[in-house]
Scaffold this motif. Structure first.
Motif, PDB file in Angstrom:
ATOM      1  N   ARG A  18     -84.453 -39.610  29.916  1.00 53.60           N
ATOM      2  CA  ARG A  18     -85.886 -39.326  29.760  1.00 53.60           C
ATOM      3  C   ARG A  18     -86.182 -39.044  28.300  1.00 53.60           C
ATOM      4  O   ARG A  18     -85.465 -38.294  27.644  1.00 53.60           O
ATOM      5  N   LYS A  19     -87.253 -39.673  27.796  1.00 49.25           N
ATOM      6  CA  LYS A  19     -87.666 -39.497  26.410  1.00 49.25           C
ATOM      7  C   LYS A  19     -89.162 -39.197  26.376  1.00 49.25           C
ATOM      8  O   LYS A  19     -89.894 -39.575  27.280  1.00 49.25           O
ATOM      9  N   GLU A  20     -89.592 -38.512  25.323  1.00 47.04           N
ATOM     10  CA  GLU A  20     -91.013 -38.256  25.079  1.00 47.04           C
ATOM     11  C   GLU A  20     -91.300 -38.533  23.610  1.00 47.04           C
ATOM     12  O   GLU A  20     -90.467 -38.263  22.752  1.00 47.04           O
ATOM     13  N   THR A  21     -92.480 -39.060  23.348  1.00 44.18           N
ATOM     14  CA  THR A  21     -92.901 -39.288  21.977  1.00 44.18           C
ATOM     15  C   THR A  21     -93.801 -38.132  21.561  1.00 44.18           C
ATOM     16  O   THR A  21     -94.737 -37.781  22.284  1.00 44.18           O
ATOM     17  N   ARG A  22     -93.477 -37.516  20.430  1.00 42.20           N
ATOM     18  CA  ARG A  22     -94.245 -36.374  19.917  1.00 42.20           C
ATOM     19  C   ARG A  22     -94.345 -36.467  18.410  1.00 42.20           C
ATOM     20  O   ARG A  22     -93.581 -37.168  17.761  1.00 42.20           O
ATOM     21  N   TYR A  23     -95.263 -35.696  17.872  1.00 46.28           N
ATOM     22  CA  TYR A  23     -95.365 -35.555  16.425  1.00 46.28           C
ATOM     23  C   TYR A  23     -94.456 -34.404  16.014  1.00 46.28           C
ATOM     24  O   TYR A  23     -94.410 -33.370  16.677  1.00 46.28           O
ATOM     25  N   MET A  24     -93.703 -34.588  14.919  1.00 47.12           N
ATOM     26  CA  MET A  24     -92.756 -33.569  14.502  1.00 47.12           C
ATOM     27  C   MET A  24     -92.839 -33.331  13.001  1.00 47.12           C
ATOM     28  O   MET A  24     -93.041 -34.254  12.221  1.00 47.12           O
ATOM     29  N   SER A  25     -92.698 -32.074  12.629  1.00 48.27           N
ATOM     30  CA  SER A  25     -92.545 -31.708  11.228  1.00 48.27           C
ATOM     31  C   SER A  25     -91.554 -30.549  11.160  1.00 48.27           C
ATOM     32  O   SER A  25     -91.192 -29.964  12.176  1.00 48.27           O
ATOM     33  N   ASP A  45    -102.575 -32.302  20.582  1.00 53.22           N
ATOM     34  CA  ASP A  45    -102.427 -31.052  19.841  1.00 53.22           C
ATOM     35  C   ASP A  45    -101.975 -31.260  18.399  1.00 53.22           C
ATOM     36  O   ASP A  45    -101.770 -30.290  17.671  1.00 53.22           O
ATOM     37  N   ASN A  46    -101.801 -32.504  17.990  1.00 55.12           N
ATOM     38  CA  ASN A  46    -101.321 -32.774  16.634  1.00 55.12           C
ATOM     39  C   ASN A  46    -102.288 -32.168  15.626  1.00 55.12           C
ATOM     40  O   ASN A  46    -103.482 -32.380  15.670  1.00 55.12           O
ATOM     41  N   ARG A  47    -101.747 -31.419  14.695  1.00 57.50           N
ATOM     42  CA  ARG A  47    -102.573 -30.716  13.709  1.00 57.50           C
ATOM     43  C   ARG A  47    -102.937 -31.592  12.520  1.00 57.50           C
ATOM     44  O   ARG A  47    -103.555 -31.126  11.586  1.00 57.50           O
ATOM     45  N   LYS A  48    -102.529 -32.835  12.520  1.00 54.09           N
ATOM     46  CA  LYS A  48    -102.847 -33.768  11.430  1.00 54.09           C
ATOM     47  C   LYS A  48    -102.349 -33.240  10.082  1.00 54.09           C
ATOM     48  O   LYS A  48    -103.020 -33.360   9.074  1.00 54.09           O
ATOM     49  N   LEU A  49    -101.163 -32.651  10.097  1.00 54.37           N
ATOM     50  CA  LEU A  49    -100.588 -32.105   8.867  1.00 54.37           C
ATOM     51  C   LEU A  49     -99.498 -33.015   8.303  1.00 54.37           C
ATOM     52  O   LEU A  49     -98.593 -32.556   7.624  1.00 54.37           O
ATOM     53  N   GLY A  50     -99.589 -34.275   8.582  1.00 53.13           N
ATOM     54  CA  GLY A  50     -98.568 -35.189   8.101  1.00 53.13           C
ATOM     55  C   GLY A  50     -97.370 -35.278   9.021  1.00 53.13           C
ATOM     56  O   GLY A  50     -96.331 -35.791   8.633  1.00 53.13           O
ATOM     57  N   ALA A  51     -97.508 -34.760  10.243  1.00 52.59           N
ATOM     58  CA  ALA A  51     -96.407 -34.845  11.194  1.00 52.59           C
ATOM     59  C   ALA A  51     -96.160 -36.303  11.553  1.00 52.59           C
ATOM     60  O   ALA A  51     -97.084 -37.097  11.658  1.00 52.59           O
ATOM     61  N   ARG A  52     -94.897 -36.648  11.718  1.00 56.92           N
ATOM     62  CA  ARG A  52     -94.517 -38.021  12.041  1.00 56.92           C
ATOM     63  C   ARG A  52     -94.259 -38.158  13.532  1.00 56.92           C
ATOM     64  O   ARG A  52     -93.769 -37.233  14.177  1.00 56.92           O
ATOM     65  N   LEU A  53     -94.562 -39.338  14.034  1.00 57.50           N
ATOM     66  CA  LEU A  53     -94.315 -39.645  15.438  1.00 57.50           C
ATOM     67  C   LEU A  53     -92.826 -39.945  15.612  1.00 57.50           C
ATOM     68  O   LEU A  53     -92.274 -40.795  14.905  1.00 57.50           O
ATOM     69  N   VAL A  54     -92.173 -39.225  16.517  1.00 54.79           N
ATOM     70  CA  VAL A  54     -90.739 -39.402  16.757  1.00 54.79           C
ATOM     71  C   VAL A  54     -90.479 -39.466  18.261  1.00 54.79           C
ATOM     72  O   VAL A  54     -91.310 -39.049  19.070  1.00 54.79           O
ATOM     73  N   GLU A  55     -89.321 -39.973  18.614  1.00 54.30           N
ATOM     74  CA  GLU A  55     -88.901 -40.026  20.007  1.00 54.30           C
ATOM     75  C   GLU A  55     -87.941 -38.869  20.256  1.00 54.30           C
ATOM     76  O   GLU A  55     -86.922 -38.743  19.579  1.00 54.30           O
ATOM     77  N   ASN A  56     -88.260 -38.017  21.222  1.00 49.29           N
ATOM     78  CA  ASN A  56     -87.429 -36.871  21.571  1.00 49.29           C
ATOM     79  C   ASN A  56     -86.629 -37.179  22.820  1.00 49.29           C
ATOM     80  O   ASN A  56     -87.180 -37.656  23.815  1.00 49.29           O
ATOM     81  N   GLN A  57     -85.332 -36.886  22.777  1.00 49.52           N
ATOM     82  CA  GLN A  57     -84.476 -37.052  23.944  1.00 49.52           C
ATOM     83  C   GLN A  57     -84.629 -35.798  24.804  1.00 49.52           C
ATOM     84  O   GLN A  57     -84.320 -34.701  24.360  1.00 49.52           O
ATOM     85  N   MET A  58     -85.117 -35.978  26.033  1.00 49.36           N
ATOM     86  CA  MET A  58     -85.437 -34.832  26.881  1.00 49.36           C
ATOM     87  C   MET A  58     -84.412 -34.591  27.994  1.00 49.36           C
ATOM     88  O   MET A  58     -84.307 -33.485  28.498  1.00 49.36           O
ATOM     89  N   ASP A  59     -83.697 -35.627  28.409  1.00 45.19           N
ATOM     90  CA  ASP A  59     -82.714 -35.466  29.482  1.00 45.19           C
ATOM     91  C   ASP A  59     -81.656 -36.545  29.338  1.00 45.19           C
ATOM     92  O   ASP A  59     -81.878 -37.555  28.665  1.00 45.19           O
ATOM     93  N   LEU A  60     -80.496 -36.320  29.955  1.00 48.73           N
ATOM     94  CA  LEU A  60     -79.403 -37.263  29.843  1.00 48.73           C
ATOM     95  C   LEU A  60     -78.582 -37.288  31.113  1.00 48.73           C
ATOM     96  O   LEU A  60     -78.719 -36.413  31.963  1.00 48.73           O
ATOM     97  N   ASP A  61     -77.745 -38.303  31.214  1.00 45.87           N
ATOM     98  CA  ASP A  61     -76.773 -38.387  32.304  1.00 45.87           C
ATOM     99  C   ASP A  61     -75.599 -37.506  31.878  1.00 45.87           C
ATOM    100  O   ASP A  61     -74.705 -37.949  31.149  1.00 45.87           O
ATOM    101  N   LEU A  62     -75.644 -36.255  32.290  1.00 45.15           N
ATOM    102  CA  LEU A  62     -74.685 -35.252  31.809  1.00 45.15           C
ATOM    103  C   LEU A  62     -73.243 -35.606  32.168  1.00 45.15           C
ATOM    104  O   LEU A  62     -72.345 -35.446  31.343  1.00 45.15           O
ATOM    105  N   ALA A  63     -73.017 -36.106  33.368  1.00 45.60           N
ATOM    106  CA  ALA A  63     -71.650 -36.455  33.771  1.00 45.60           C
ATOM    107  C   ALA A  63     -71.085 -37.547  32.862  1.00 45.60           C
ATOM    108  O   ALA A  63     -69.933 -37.454  32.415  1.00 45.60           O
ATOM    109  N   ARG A  64     -71.883 -38.571  32.568  1.00 47.16           N
ATOM    110  CA  ARG A  64     -71.420 -39.652  31.688  1.00 47.16           C
ATOM    111  C   ARG A  64     -71.211 -39.155  30.259  1.00 47.16           C
ATOM    112  O   ARG A  64     -70.256 -39.539  29.588  1.00 47.16           O
ATOM    113  N   PHE A  65     -72.107 -38.279  29.776  1.00 44.07           N
ATOM    114  CA  PHE A  65     -71.943 -37.716  28.437  1.00 44.07           C
ATOM    115  C   PHE A  65     -70.654 -36.902  28.353  1.00 44.07           C
ATOM    116  O   PHE A  65     -69.874 -37.060  27.409  1.00 44.07           O
TER     117      PHE A  65
END
Length: 81
Positions: A18-25, A45-65
């Motif tokens: 599972r992934k989510e796209t968010r603005y990050m600084s 909620d982006n504050r327009k402060l120059g935050a960049r759009l990034v892909e966040n890893q939210m969940d994983l296949d823990l057994a495989r990892f």
């Protein structure tokens, strides 16, 4: 294990379920440890402060990892060139 997870996802992107796209600084002005703080916002909620759009890893296949991590840690060290 943030670094290990990033490396594993680079080797096999299907580990991430599972992934989510968010603005990050990063706030580097803090004087209280930790001195850097990662800040993220969703689009509305982006504050327009120059935050960049990034892909966040939210969940994983823990057994495989866990299996991949254990196998890599037991593998022989490659020879130096």
């Amino acid at each position: 294990m943030w670094d290990e997870l990033a490396a594993a996802a680079w080797i096999d992107a299907t580990l991430i379920t599972r992934k989510e796209t968010r603005y990050m600084s990063v706030d580097i002005d803090s004087t209280v440890p930790p001195t850097e703080t990662t800040l993220t916002w969703v689009d509305k909620d982006n504050r327009k402060l120059g935050a960049r759009l990034v892909e966040n890893q939210m969940d994983l296949d823990l057994a495989r990892f866990n299996k991949m991590f254990a196998e890599l840690m037991k593998a022989p060290t490659p020879q130096a060139h």
